[in-house]
Design a protein around this motif. Structure first.
Motif, PDB file in Angstrom:
ATOM      1  N   ARG A  18       0.835  -1.209   0.000  1.00 12.29           N
ATOM      2  CA  ARG A  18       0.000   0.000   0.000  1.00 12.29           C
ATOM      3  C   ARG A  18       0.869   1.258   0.000  1.00 12.29           C
ATOM      4  O   ARG A  18       0.539   2.254  -0.653  1.00 12.29           O
ATOM      5  N   TYR A  19       1.954   1.204   0.745  1.00 10.47           N
ATOM      6  CA  TYR A  19       2.877   2.349   0.740  1.00 10.47           C
ATOM      7  C   TYR A  19       3.464   2.566  -0.647  1.00 10.47           C
ATOM      8  O   TYR A  19       3.532   3.711  -1.138  1.00 10.47           O
ATOM      9  N   LEU A  20       3.917   1.507  -1.320  1.00 11.78           N
ATOM     10  CA  LEU A  20       4.520   1.660  -2.647  1.00 11.78           C
ATOM     11  C   LEU A  20       3.505   2.205  -3.656  1.00 11.78           C
ATOM     12  O   LEU A  20       3.873   2.950  -4.572  1.00 11.78           O
ATOM     13  N   ILE A  21       2.261   1.836  -3.492  1.00 13.86           N
ATOM     14  CA  ILE A  21       1.219   2.409  -4.348  1.00 13.86           C
ATOM     15  C   ILE A  21       1.121   3.912  -4.097  1.00 13.86           C
ATOM     16  O   ILE A  21       1.063   4.711  -5.041  1.00 13.86           O
ATOM     17  N   ALA A  22       1.123   4.296  -2.826  1.00 12.04           N
ATOM     18  CA  ALA A  22       1.077   5.728  -2.496  1.00 12.04           C
ATOM     19  C   ALA A  22       2.298   6.460  -3.027  1.00 12.04           C
ATOM     20  O   ALA A  22       2.224   7.647  -3.376  1.00 12.04           O
ATOM     21  N   LEU A  23       3.434   5.758  -3.114  1.00 10.86           N
ATOM     22  CA  LEU A  23       4.672   6.367  -3.586  1.00 10.86           C
ATOM     23  C   LEU A  23       4.578   6.783  -5.048  1.00 10.86           C
ATOM     24  O   LEU A  23       5.364   7.626  -5.504  1.00 10.86           O
ATOM     25  N   HIS A  69       2.736 -13.727  -7.527  1.00  9.88           N
ATOM     26  CA  HIS A  69       2.517 -14.724  -6.466  1.00  9.88           C
ATOM     27  C   HIS A  69       1.078 -14.691  -5.956  1.00  9.88           C
ATOM     28  O   HIS A  69       0.760 -15.324  -4.941  1.00  9.88           O
ATOM     29  N   GLY A  70       0.214 -13.937  -6.624  1.00 10.80           N
ATOM     30  CA  GLY A  70      -1.182 -13.874  -6.220  1.00 10.80           C
ATOM     31  C   GLY A  70      -1.445 -12.959  -5.049  1.00 10.80           C
ATOM     32  O   GLY A  70      -2.496 -13.057  -4.401  1.00 10.80           O
ATOM     33  N   ILE A  71      -0.498 -12.050  -4.769  1.00 10.48           N
ATOM     34  CA  ILE A  71      -0.650 -11.127  -3.642  1.00 10.48           C
ATOM     35  C   ILE A  71      -0.854  -9.727  -4.199  1.00 10.48           C
ATOM     36  O   ILE A  71       0.052  -9.159  -4.829  1.00 10.48           O
ATOM     37  N   ALA A  72      -2.041  -9.184  -3.999  1.00 13.18           N
ATOM     38  CA  ALA A  72      -2.345  -7.865  -4.549  1.00 13.18           C
ATOM     39  C   ALA A  72      -3.318  -7.136  -3.628  1.00 13.18           C
ATOM     40  O   ALA A  72      -4.168  -7.756  -2.981  1.00 13.18           O
ATOM     41  N   VAL A  73      -3.162  -5.821  -3.566  1.00 17.70           N
ATOM     42  CA  VAL A  73      -4.063  -4.961  -2.806  1.00 17.70           C
ATOM     43  C   VAL A  73      -4.677  -3.952  -3.772  1.00 17.70           C
ATOM     44  O   VAL A  73      -4.237  -3.819  -4.923  1.00 17.70           O
ATOM     45  N   ASP A  74      -5.689  -3.237  -3.307  1.00 17.40           N
ATOM     46  CA  ASP A  74      -6.355  -2.257  -4.166  1.00 17.40           C
ATOM     47  C   ASP A  74      -5.360  -1.244  -4.712  1.00 17.40           C
ATOM     48  O   ASP A  74      -4.563  -0.670  -3.960  1.00 17.40           O
ATOM     49  N   GLY A  75      -5.405  -1.047  -6.008  1.00 17.19           N
ATOM     50  CA  GLY A  75      -4.549  -0.053  -6.641  1.00 17.19           C
ATOM     51  C   GLY A  75      -3.206  -0.569  -7.107  1.00 17.19           C
ATOM     52  O   GLY A  75      -2.445   0.167  -7.743  1.00 17.19           O
ATOM     53  N   GLN A  76      -2.896  -1.841  -6.830  1.00 17.26           N
ATOM     54  CA  GLN A  76      -1.564  -2.362  -7.156  1.00 17.26           C
ATOM     55  C   GLN A  76      -1.328  -2.429  -8.667  1.00 17.26           C
ATOM     56  O   GLN A  76      -0.269  -1.995  -9.159  1.00 17.26           O
ATOM     57  N   TYR A  77      -2.298  -2.944  -9.403  1.00 12.54           N
ATOM     58  CA  TYR A  77      -2.112  -3.059 -10.850  1.00 12.54           C
ATOM     59  C   TYR A  77      -2.083  -1.676 -11.499  1.00 12.54           C
ATOM     60  O   TYR A  77      -1.345  -1.449 -12.467  1.00 12.54           O
ATOM     61  N   GLU A  78      -2.861  -0.747 -10.963  1.00 13.20           N
ATOM     62  CA  GLU A  78      -2.834   0.619 -11.480  1.00 13.20           C
ATOM     63  C   GLU A  78      -1.475   1.268 -11.228  1.00 13.20           C
ATOM     64  O   GLU A  78      -0.962   2.003 -12.089  1.00 13.20           O
ATOM     65  N   ALA A  79      -0.879   0.999 -10.058  1.00 18.65           N
ATOM     66  CA  ALA A  79       0.448   1.543  -9.762  1.00 18.65           C
ATOM     67  C   ALA A  79       1.498   0.953 -10.691  1.00 18.65           C
ATOM     68  O   ALA A  79       2.392   1.656 -11.179  1.00 18.65           O
ATOM     69  N   ILE A  80       1.422  -0.354 -10.940  1.00 22.23           N
ATOM     70  CA  ILE A  80       2.353  -0.996 -11.876  1.00 22.23           C
ATOM     71  C   ILE A  80       2.229  -0.339 -13.245  1.00 22.23           C
ATOM     72  O   ILE A  80       3.238  -0.003 -13.894  1.00 22.23           O
ATOM     73  N   ALA A  81       0.996  -0.142 -13.701  1.00 25.79           N
ATOM     74  CA  ALA A  81       0.776   0.471 -15.016  1.00 25.79           C
ATOM     75  C   ALA A  81       1.286   1.911 -15.047  1.00 25.79           C
ATOM     76  O   ALA A  81       1.843   2.351 -16.067  1.00 25.79           O
ATOM     77  N   ALA A  82       1.126   2.638 -13.938  1.00 22.67           N
ATOM     78  CA  ALA A  82       1.585   4.034 -13.899  1.00 22.67           C
ATOM     79  C   ALA A  82       3.103   4.109 -14.009  1.00 22.67           C
ATOM     80  O   ALA A  82       3.647   4.976 -14.713  1.00 22.67           O
ATOM     81  N   ILE A  83       3.801   3.215 -13.308  1.00 23.77           N
ATOM     82  CA  ILE A  83       5.265   3.215 -13.394  1.00 23.77           C
ATOM     83  C   ILE A  83       5.704   2.838 -14.806  1.00 23.77           C
ATOM     84  O   ILE A  83       6.624   3.436 -15.376  1.00 23.77           O
ATOM     85  N   CYS A  84       5.049   1.843 -15.382  1.00 23.54           N
ATOM     86  CA  CYS A  84       5.385   1.453 -16.762  1.00 23.54           C
ATOM     87  C   CYS A  84       5.173   2.615 -17.723  1.00 23.54           C
ATOM     88  O   CYS A  84       5.988   2.829 -18.646  1.00 23.54           O
ATOM     89  N   SER A  85       4.098   3.351 -17.547  1.00 21.47           N
ATOM     90  CA  SER A  85       3.839   4.504 -18.408  1.00 21.47           C
ATOM     91  C   SER A  85       4.941   5.541 -18.258  1.00 21.47           C
ATOM     92  O   SER A  85       5.390   6.146 -19.252  1.00 21.47           O
ATOM     93  N   TRP A  86       5.404   5.758 -17.038  1.00 22.84           N
ATOM     94  CA  TRP A  86       6.481   6.720 -16.795  1.00 22.84           C
ATOM     95  C   TRP A  86       7.771   6.244 -17.472  1.00 22.84           C
ATOM     96  O   TRP A  86       8.489   7.041 -18.091  1.00 22.84           O
ATOM     97  N   LEU A  87       8.049   4.960 -17.377  1.00 20.60           N
ATOM     98  CA  LEU A  87       9.235   4.414 -18.051  1.00 20.60           C
ATOM     99  C   LEU A  87       9.101   4.535 -19.566  1.00 20.60           C
ATOM    100  O   LEU A  87      10.089   4.799 -20.263  1.00 20.60           O
TER     101      LEU A  87
END
Length: 409
Positions: A170-175, A226-244
């Motif tokens: 959750r913290y990394l998503i907020a980051l 590994h099947g471990i996800a919280v709300d907003g995790q996939y959106e955060a992954i996509a946001a970082i990918c977009s930035w890259l």
């Protein structure tokens, strides 16, 4: 252990030679705990090598236990300046690598795991308070070596279903939520210092796996796989990918990414340096490409996955980049490149990287046995190099999972 007295002619012989040199060393005494508890340079990193070899049947458990005792036999700090590469998280990672099916060091692991969860919760609370204040971060808050990304990597192994890892995610998503610095919108992982941690009024955004956003990207992606996800995790992954995607460059020999970005780079849309730097795990295309591949797999985006795999392959095909690699170590040398390439090849959509592994192993072998200055550490020294050589010799995944501390698995 049999060691060829002549110049090693194979990865296995070179790994044996480096291990023999390390075996001749005395573990640090109990009154030097920071040498003992350092994964980067101390007994903890060396113990990882002996554990991997013992679990693979190429070493002895009494020897491994001697180094585990040197690493974990004295009081271990759980202070807020500890992280995956020093202190409690480092020793917890080590004992998990040693555990195996027999559950070695069960009581010690249980004690450390409780303190590790407490440390993670405490560090997340502090980091979230900082985010709410609108102030920029520092490497120590979030990075792989000492920050919450590294602590999360340890938790992913020791307590994947626990609340501590959930809070780290959750913290990394907020980051990933933008900040305002000097009236300018900047990435949420913007830090208040330069890449060498020297105070800098404008700060910078780091891209690398060691201290930049691709470390958190790997953890978010690995957890999802590994099947471990919280709300907003996939959106955060996509946001970082977009930035890259935004900061991906091309010099004609293939794509590359800047090591870091300043306010001026954000204003102009141009990186501060004209071409790719050293292609190591820590800052260069190998670490970034593995992070992108993991993210793409988590997002089920095969085109993006192939693009990152191609980027890795093209980087290795560019002499202007590979000539910058002059050492054998894991952090910014050929051992880190080889181990990253090996892991990337196992998940790749084509065989291009897999076909390069034998030649990469030869390059690693040459660098591992050249020179006269020997360094005993894991991150930049013989222990990490011997571990990568062991992967090359066996062409199989490490039994102990030691390379999870690099977040590439």
């Amino acid at each position: 252990m049999t060691v060829n007295a002549q110049r090693p002619s194979s990865a296995a012989e070179a790994a044996d030679l480096l291990t023999a040199r390390l075996t001749a060393l005395e573990p640090p005494p109990p009154d030097e705990p920071w040498r003992a508890h350092s994964l980067a340079e101390g007994a903890t990193g060396t113990a990882l090598l002996h554990i991997e070899r013992a679990r693979a049947g190429h070493g002895s458990w009494p020897l491994a236990h001697t180094w585990v005792t040197a690493a974990a036999g004295s009081a271990v700090s759980a202070a807020d300046n500890t992280g995956l590469f020093l202190g409690l998280p480092a020793v917890a990672f080590l004992l998990d690598a040693a555990a195996g099916e027999s559950g070695r060091y069960r009581d010690a692991r249980a004690t450390l795991d409780r303190h590790l969860a407490d440390l993670a919760h405490r560090r997340v609370r502090t980091a979230m308070d900082r985010i709410r204040s609108g102030r920029p971060a520092i490497f120590h808050e979030y990075d792989t070596f000492f920050g919450l990304t590294g602590i999360g990597a340890c938790l992913l192994r020791t307590d994947p279903g626990g609340s501590a890892l959930e809070q780290v995610l959750r913290y990394l998503i907020a980051l990933t939520r933008p900040l305002l610095i000097s009236g300018q919108r900047v990435p949420g992982w913007w830090v208040s210092h330069d890449p060498r941690r020297r105070p800098h009024p404008a700060g910078h955004a780091n891209v690398g796996a060691a201290h930049g956003i691709t470390g958190p990207l790997m953890l978010l992606g690995q957890a999802a796989r590994h099947g471990i996800a919280v709300d907003g995790q996939y959106e955060a992954i996509a946001a970082i990918c977009s930035w890259l995607d935004t900061w991906r460059q091309d010099n004609g020999a293939g794509p590359w990414w800047p090591e870091h970005l300043t306010l001026e780079a954000l204003r102009t849309g141009r990186p501060d340096h004209p071409g790719p730097g050293r292609p190591g795990w820590c800052y260069g295309t190998p670490g970034i490409a593995r992070a992108g591949q993991i993210a793409a797999i988590a997002l089920a985006e095969p085109a993006r996955q192939r693009a990152y795999e191609d980027a890795f392959h093209q980087c290795l095909s560019d002499p202007a980049q590979t000539v910058r690699l002059t050492g054998a170590g894991l952090c910014h040398g050929w051992a880190g490149v080889y181990q990253s390439a090996w892991r990337t090849a196992q998940d790749a959509t084509t065989t291009e990287l897999a076909t390069r592994l034998p030649s990469l192993a030869e390059i690693l072998l040459r660098h591992a046995i050249s020179g006269t200055r020997r360094v005993p550490g894991f991150l930049d020294g013989d222990a990490g190099t011997a571990l990568a050589l062991t992967t090359a010799a066996r062409n199989a995944a490490p039994i102990s999972g030691w390379d999870a501390c690099l977040l590439i698995t």
